[in-house]
Design an enzyme around this catalytic site. Structure first.
Site, short mmCIF file in Angstrom:
data_model
loop_
_atom_site.label_atom_id
_atom_site.label_comp_id
_atom_site.label_asym_id
_atom_site.label_seq_id
_atom_site.Cartn_x
_atom_site.Cartn_y
_atom_site.Cartn_z
N SER A 190 0.84 -1.21 0.00
CA SER A 190 0.00 0.00 0.00
C SER A 190 0.86 1.24 0.00
CB SER A 190 -0.85 0.07 1.27
OG SER A 190 -1.83 -0.91 1.26
N HIS A 210 -2.29 -3.62 -6.61
CA HIS A 210 -2.80 -3.22 -5.30
C HIS A 210 -4.31 -3.41 -5.19
CE1 HIS A 210 -3.63 0.20 -2.25
NE2 HIS A 210 -3.22 -0.86 -1.60
N GLU A 266 -5.46 -1.21 -8.31
CA GLU A 266 -4.50 -0.26 -8.91
C GLU A 266 -3.32 -1.08 -9.42
OE1 GLU A 266 -5.19 3.72 -6.14
OE2 GLU A 266 -3.77 2.22 -5.46
N ASN A 279 -5.15 6.13 -1.93
CA ASN A 279 -4.63 6.54 -0.62
C ASN A 279 -4.02 7.93 -0.62
OD1 ASN A 279 -5.48 4.38 0.91
ND2 ASN A 279 -3.69 3.15 0.40
P1 NAI Z 1 -1.74 -9.53 7.40
O1 NAI Z 1 -0.95 -9.20 8.60
O2 NAI Z 1 -3.19 -9.84 7.53
O3 NAI Z 1 -1.06 -10.78 6.65
C1 NAI Z 1 0.31 -10.87 6.38
C2 NAI Z 1 0.67 -12.36 6.29
O4 NAI Z 1 1.99 -12.45 5.79
C3 NAI Z 1 0.63 -13.08 7.63
O5 NAI Z 1 -0.16 -14.24 7.53
C4 NAI Z 1 2.09 -13.44 7.90
O6 NAI Z 1 2.23 -14.67 8.54
C5 NAI Z 1 2.66 -13.49 6.50
N1 NAI Z 1 4.08 -13.24 6.41
C6 NAI Z 1 4.79 -12.28 7.03
N2 NAI Z 1 6.08 -12.35 6.66
C7 NAI Z 1 6.17 -13.39 5.79
C8 NAI Z 1 7.23 -13.97 5.06
N3 NAI Z 1 8.47 -13.50 5.15
N4 NAI Z 1 6.95 -15.00 4.24
C9 NAI Z 1 5.69 -15.47 4.15
N5 NAI Z 1 4.65 -14.98 4.83
C10 NAI Z 1 4.90 -13.96 5.63
O7 NAI Z 1 -1.48 -8.31 6.38
P2 NAI Z 1 -2.45 -7.73 5.26
O8 NAI Z 1 -3.36 -6.73 5.86
O9 NAI Z 1 -3.01 -8.85 4.48
O10 NAI Z 1 -1.40 -6.90 4.37
C11 NAI Z 1 -0.49 -7.54 3.51
C12 NAI Z 1 0.04 -6.54 2.49
O11 NAI Z 1 -1.05 -5.99 1.76
C13 NAI Z 1 0.80 -5.36 3.08
O12 NAI Z 1 1.83 -5.02 2.18
C14 NAI Z 1 -0.25 -4.27 3.13
O13 NAI Z 1 0.30 -2.98 3.05
C15 NAI Z 1 -1.03 -4.57 1.87
N6 NAI Z 1 -2.43 -4.11 1.85
C16 NAI Z 1 -3.23 -4.22 2.98
C17 NAI Z 1 -4.55 -3.78 2.91
C18 NAI Z 1 -5.45 -3.91 4.11
O14 NAI Z 1 -6.49 -3.25 4.14
N7 NAI Z 1 -5.13 -4.75 5.09
C19 NAI Z 1 -5.11 -3.18 1.70
C20 NAI Z 1 -4.22 -3.21 0.57
C21 NAI Z 1 -2.92 -3.61 0.67
#
Ligand code: NAI
Length: 409
Positions: free
Chosen positions: A133, A154, A166, A204
């Protein structure tokens, strides 16, 4: 194309991108997996954490069962979508992917390490995408031996429901990779908006005043949270007011995005975070998830109606001033994004209606209000405050001088 995984037939046989690897099985990764699988792709969802994989699988079962109950998908379709996703705990398993989308923790160093390792497994023509993001795609791409294959893709939360995606080419991204990414995501029935690799991409960035100006109006003592929310909903047709939405997103999350965008823009005052939100975040008043934010919430996350809200007695003139001020700041941000070639006018407007459910595109709204109205309102704010935050975008001035509209003429 011969598929090693014989579990399903591919819905879109023309697409060369049918095997998708997803890295990170959290909120976003599991949602993206559902989208890709629904579109007919064979998906491998990888996470280091077995509990995250188990949770993703269980939550998809729940979602699909609900969709069957509602008659939105058949039981056969449910089975196909679920069978098409394998849950893997080794990055190596993603070796045969045509495209990988990373959705792990928002940390540049960790993402770079994962990308380097991934590149050593996948084929030379595999597209390597990030769902980040806030990080620059150019910096993530720089970790690869072939950075031309890297692109930002995205999604918005929840990925299966939000129409917008995006697509962000880095300066290194090849034209073919960009085209293929757009085609693939469009074939997943998403609306693609192409954005320049700049902080906040489109949504954003352009959405910042919805929160920032509302907080500023509150801080000046012009109105309370509920009056500002009422103004935006009743006059603007927004589904949620800014304070309701900040409570929904979480004040911690929303504050961090604002601070990141502010820093990334070299402290441009237009993106300045608010002390009010910082204090709410520090106090643990995060919103719906903590039971209290700008409003209170019951144990089901339902807003407890506030006794200080007397919407019928709110001064209509004040309400209109609040709405006009937030709206013109949003329009200014959208016009400035166009001015700086962040995206096309069409993509800027569809990003806001499809990514954050705005009732209208902001540039179309500017057309409706008139460029003279926009310039006059912004200049009045600037004269009053003498802050750079209220500077009118040169795009609006030009359009006004030339008597042009964004879409109609
Ligand atoms: P989350 O915390 O729900 O999930 C992240 C997952 O990645 C976790 O299950 C974790 O175990 C895993 N993980 C962490 N390090 C790892 C690694 N080295 N190898 C494999 N798995 C690993 O996070 P979320 O909210 O899904 O966000 C993920 C990405 O998406 C971030 O870059 C965030 O900025 C982006 N994003 C998030 C949005 C949101 O509303 N939550 C919207 C759009 C983008």
């Amino acid at each position: 194309m011969t598929l090693s995984n014989q579990k399903s037939t591919i819905v879109n046989p023309q697409s060369t991108i049918s095997k998708i690897g997803i890295i990170g099985a959290g909120t976003m990764g599991s949602g993206i997996a559902q989208v890709a699988s629904t579109a007919g792709c064979v998906v491998k969802l990888f996470d280091l954490n077995q509990a995250a994989l188990d949770k993703a699988e269980a939550s998809l079962e729940k979602i699909m069962t609900r969709l069957v109950e509602k008659g939105r998908v058949t039981s056969e379709e449910k089975k196909r979508i679920q069978d098409n996703i394998s849950y893997v705990n080794s990055l190596k398993e993603l070796a045969d992917s045509h495209m990988t989308i990373e959705a792990i923790v928002e940390n540049l160093d960790i993402k770079k390490k994962v990308f380097q390792e991934l590149e050593s497994y996948v084929s030379d023509d595999c597209i390597i995408a990030s769902n980040t993001s806030s990080l620059s795609i150019a910096s993530i791409a720089s970790s690869l031996e072939n950075p031309n294959r890297c692109v930002g893709i995205h999604f918005f939360n929840p990925a299966p429901l939000m129409k917008l995606v995006e697509v962000i080419p880095a300066i290194q991204t090849s034209y073919e990779v960009l085209e293929e990414s757009i085609d693939t995501i469009s074939s997943w029935k998403k609306v693609v908006a192409v954005a320049k690799d700049t902080p906040g991409f489109i949504v954003n960035r352009v959405a910042r005043p919805f929160y920032g100006e509302a907080l500023r109006i509150y801080e000046e003592g012009i109105a309370n949270f509920s009056t500002i929310d009422h103004a935006m909903k009743s006059l603007g047709g927004f589904r949620m007011g800014p304070f309701e939405l900040m409570d929904f997103i979480g004040n911690d999350v929303n504050y961090t995005v604002t601070e990141t965008v502010f820093t990334a823009f070299y402290f441009d005052p237009r993106y300045k975070p608010s002390f009010t939100q910082k204090r709410f975040s520090e106090a643990g008043y995060l919103g719906r998830k903590s039971g209290v934010g700008y409003y209170e919430y019951d144990h089901n996350g339902k807003k407890v109606e506030n006794s200080d809200v007397a919407t019928s007695t709110i001064d209509a003139t004040v309400t209109e001033q609040i709405f006009n001020r937030v709206l013109v700041m949003l329009i200014n941000e959208a016009a400035d994004a166009l001015f700086l070639n962040i995206a096309s006018a069409e993509d800027i407007d569809s990003a806001m209606t499809k990514g954050v459910n705005y009732p209208k595109g902001l540039l179309a709204w500017a057309d409706e209000k008139g460029m003279d109205w926009c310039v006059e309102k912004l200049d009045t704010l600037y004269d009053e405050y003498r802050e750079d935050r209220y500077r009118c975008s040169p795009m609006l001035r030009r359009m006004n001088r030339a008597n042009k509209t964004f879409f109609n003429k």
